[in-house]
Design an enzyme around this catalytic site. Sequence first.
Site: not given
Ligand code: VGL
Ligand code: ZN
Length: 218
Positions: A21, A59, A61, A65, A94, A119, A164
């Site tokens: 990510d 990430d 979404h 979401h 995000h 994901k 993550c």
């Molecule tokens: C993440 C919060 C929400 C991450 C992703 O990449 O750690 N944290 N979505």
């Molecule tokens: Zn996320």
Amino acid sequence: MGQTMRNKITLGGDSALLVVDIQNGFLPGGSLAVPGGDEIIPLVNALARGFENVVLTQDWHPADHLSFASQHPGRQPFETVQMPYGEQVLWPDHCVQGSESAALAADLAIPQAQLVIRKGWRRAIDSYSAFREADGQTVTGLAGYLKQRGIARVFVVGLATDFCVAWTAIDARKEGFEAYVIEDACRGIDTAGSLAKAWADMEAAGVQRIMAADLAQA
Ligand code: VGL
Ligand code: ZN
């Protein structure tokens, strides 16, 4: 020397780097900015040159979401709610699919990466882990991919350490991989004690906490 001598870890063809990510939304200026998230990029690029097998995660979404606080009237980011699969932290919007926030960081230079796992694309299930969504059941296919490629050890870097990165490393252990988190190539969010808890959970799961300098090639 002034430093404890430690045997260096030698990478082989059975090692894979998972780059988690490193996306605009998690960098300074992004909507879910991880403090210092941009600082790791040169180190991650350098580390990736030492691996034959590199997987990136993104990430990814939908705009509605259910991990977004905006979908829960009266709730604010960083509060928690109960979802059918358990407690869920609510986040600022995000990494919406196809948006600038979801794009990989422009300075990430890993053209040799072979797979990008996206994901968190099911509206009702978050997915911190690159292996398994937050319901603990739904798989991404990454474990099968890595096993078919002969991977036995995964090294995890990226954002965020306490979400993550940690969930990916712990699930790697559950899938039977050796798992290492390269601490100086990660940065955390640290909300409500999440960073200390993540390290404790990783340690309990048998994840090895290392620094980039512990790798023979670094
Ligand atoms: C993440 C919060 C929400 C991450 C992703 O990449 O750690 N944290 N979505
Ligand atoms: Zn996320």
